[in-house]
Design an enzyme around this catalytic site. Structure first.
Site, PDB file in Angstrom:
ATOM      1  N   TYR A 138       7.511   8.349  21.140  1.00 48.23           N
ATOM      2  CA  TYR A 138       6.566   9.295  20.707  1.00 48.23           C
ATOM      3  C   TYR A 138       5.247   8.722  20.460  1.00 48.23           C
ATOM      4  O   TYR A 138       4.350   9.492  20.484  1.00 48.23           O
ATOM      5  CB  TYR A 138       7.166  10.159  19.720  1.00 48.23           C
ATOM      6  CG  TYR A 138       8.081  11.147  19.813  1.00 48.23           C
ATOM      7  CD1 TYR A 138       9.559  10.805  20.195  1.00 48.23           C
ATOM      8  CD2 TYR A 138       7.873  12.476  19.756  1.00 48.23           C
ATOM      9  CE1 TYR A 138      10.529  11.695  20.236  1.00 48.23           C
ATOM     10  CE2 TYR A 138       9.031  13.365  19.760  1.00 48.23           C
ATOM     11  CZ  TYR A 138      10.238  13.060  20.268  1.00 48.23           C
ATOM     12  OH  TYR A 138      10.866  14.054  20.307  1.00 48.23           O
ATOM     13  N   LYS A 190      21.319   2.729  20.206  1.00 48.30           N
ATOM     14  CA  LYS A 190      21.811   2.289  21.682  1.00 48.30           C
ATOM     15  C   LYS A 190      21.226   0.806  22.175  1.00 48.30           C
ATOM     16  O   LYS A 190      21.037   0.438  22.954  1.00 48.30           O
ATOM     17  CB  LYS A 190      21.023   3.222  22.618  1.00 48.30           C
ATOM     18  CG  LYS A 190      21.537   3.278  24.261  1.00 48.30           C
ATOM     19  CD  LYS A 190      23.098   3.766  24.212  1.00 48.30           C
ATOM     20  CE  LYS A 190      23.738   3.678  25.492  1.00 48.30           C
ATOM     21  NZ  LYS A 190      24.927   3.861  25.511  1.00 48.30           N
ATOM     22  N   ASP A 246      15.832  13.381  17.201  1.00 49.28           N
ATOM     23  CA  ASP A 246      15.536  14.557  18.051  1.00 49.28           C
ATOM     24  C   ASP A 246      16.596  15.301  18.621  1.00 49.28           C
ATOM     25  O   ASP A 246      17.088  16.426  18.303  1.00 49.28           O
ATOM     26  CB  ASP A 246      14.155  14.498  18.830  1.00 49.28           C
ATOM     27  CG  ASP A 246      13.975  15.557  19.451  1.00 49.28           C
ATOM     28  OD1 ASP A 246      13.698  16.687  18.932  1.00 49.28           O
ATOM     29  OD2 ASP A 246      13.774  15.721  20.808  1.00 49.28           O
TER      30      ASP A 246
END
Ligand code: IPM
Ligand code: MN
Length: 358
Positions: A138, A190, A246
């Protein structure tokens, strides 16, 4: 007379104005019952304003907005405007420039029949996601090379800083302690594939040592989506990066009854913060008076809690929960059979009777 709060409201696009209108009626009623005042200033930025003036969110207006005690936003996004332009010019601008580093997203099921999962009850779906809100992809460090050619290369950097990671993880540990439920904080990342997320792993371990009363738990994002459906009761507090947060919270919204109820707070503790429903502008329902205003009402609920009006916040939450349990509000979709305004009326009518613990 109690306190007085100045609230900046950006109704925005699509269903934003309709749902925010009901949320503001609920705010006004809650304020009069609990004895405080909410002064509303509306800012008409969004697609209509942009198409008319080519202005997205001018600096002077931005400064005015940030001078309020809190900001309430409806929804931003319109098919007539280039994808991302308004989303980044308004929502992301507020998140970045006000440094709203926590995106808080409660996941709470108020009535069993609203959950699409078999055999899950309200006590099984009650967790909170702390989404980092100022970094990751972002941050917008991106580029196109040889654009439009067969050799095109597109990049967008996934950016994490030690400071940014640490402050949001610390917030999550504190929140988990305050919730005093399972006292378990799950880091979702991750790190097995995106090795830069080792920064999250290490920071989580280091900060976690300061919170010996909180159990440290971990799940990779792919597995976390699975657990969210299979065993949502395993989650208490979750902390994760911007993009994973998100994605995970749209899924999580579905197990608490849908996007028609899910709300969020974009926070910088101690500073002016922004509250909004998780849903978008849903252009196909705009102006039809069918969208659920409950998510916006819950955004007001979170805002009041943040401002220190805990009684008013609990009153709104109890009222909404009661109306959902009794099925007076039967569902949170556009097909509930109730108009946007009617749902607002039901909440307002029931607000006074809500049982609020002293
Ligand atoms: C959200 C939204 C935004 C995001 C969009 C509108 C940029 O999906 O608040 O979840 O991706 O953060
Ligand atoms: Mn989203």
């Amino acid at each position: 007379m109690g306190k007085s709060y100045n609230i900046a409201v950006i109704p925005g696009d699509g269903i934003g104005p309709e749902v925010v209108e009901q949320a503001l009626r609920v705010l006004e009623r809650a304020a009069s019952i609990e004895g405080f005042e909410a002064r509303i200033a509306r800012f008409g930025f969004g697609a209509e304003h942009y198409l008319r003036t080519r202005e997205i969110f001018p600096a002077a207006a931005f400064d005015e907005v940030r001078g309020h005690d809190a900001i309430l936003l409806g929804a931003i996004g319109d098919p007539r405007v280039e994808v991302g332009l308004l989303e980044f010019g308004i929502i992301a601008k507020l998140r970045f420039e006000l440094d709203l580093y926590v995106n808080l997203r409660p996941v709470r099921l108020y009535a069993e029949h609203l959950c699409p999962l078999k055999d899950k009850r309200p006590e099984d779906v009650d967790f909170i996601v702390v989404r980092e809100n100022t970094e990751d992809a972002y941050a917008g460090m991106r580029g196109f090379f040889k654009q439009g050619t067969p050799d095109e290369i597109a990049t967008q950097e996934i950016l994490f800083t030690r400071k940014g990671t640490e402050r949001v993880i610390r917030y999550a540990f504190e929140l988990c302690r305050r919730r005093a439920r399972a006292r378990k904080l799950t880091l979702v990342d991750k790190a097995n594939a995106v090795r830069a997320m080792d920064l999250w792993t290490r920071t989580f371990e280091e900060v976690g040592r300061e919170y010996p009363d909180i159990a440290r738990d971990h799940a990779y994002i792919d597995a976390a989506t699975m657990w969210c459906v299979k065993n949502p009761e395993w989650f208490d507090t979750v902390v994760t990066s911007n993009m994973f947060g998100d994605i995970l919270t749209d899924l999580a919204a579905m197990i608490q009854g849908g996007l028609g109820i899910a709300a969020s707070g974009n926070l910088h503790p101690g500073r002016v913060s922004l509250f909004e429903p998780i849903h978008g502008s849903a252009p196909k329902y705009a102006g039809k008076n069918v969208a659920s205003p409950v998510a916006s009402i819950m955004a007001v609920q979170m805002m009041l809690d943040y401002l220190g009006e805990g009684r008013a916040a609990r009153r709104i939450e109890e009222t909404v929960a009661g109306l959902l349990r009794s099925r007076k509000i039967p569902s949170l979709g556009s097909d509930s059979g109730l108009s946007t305004r009617r749902v607002g009326d039901l909440v307002i009518e029931a607000l006074e009777q809500a049982k609020v613990p002293a």
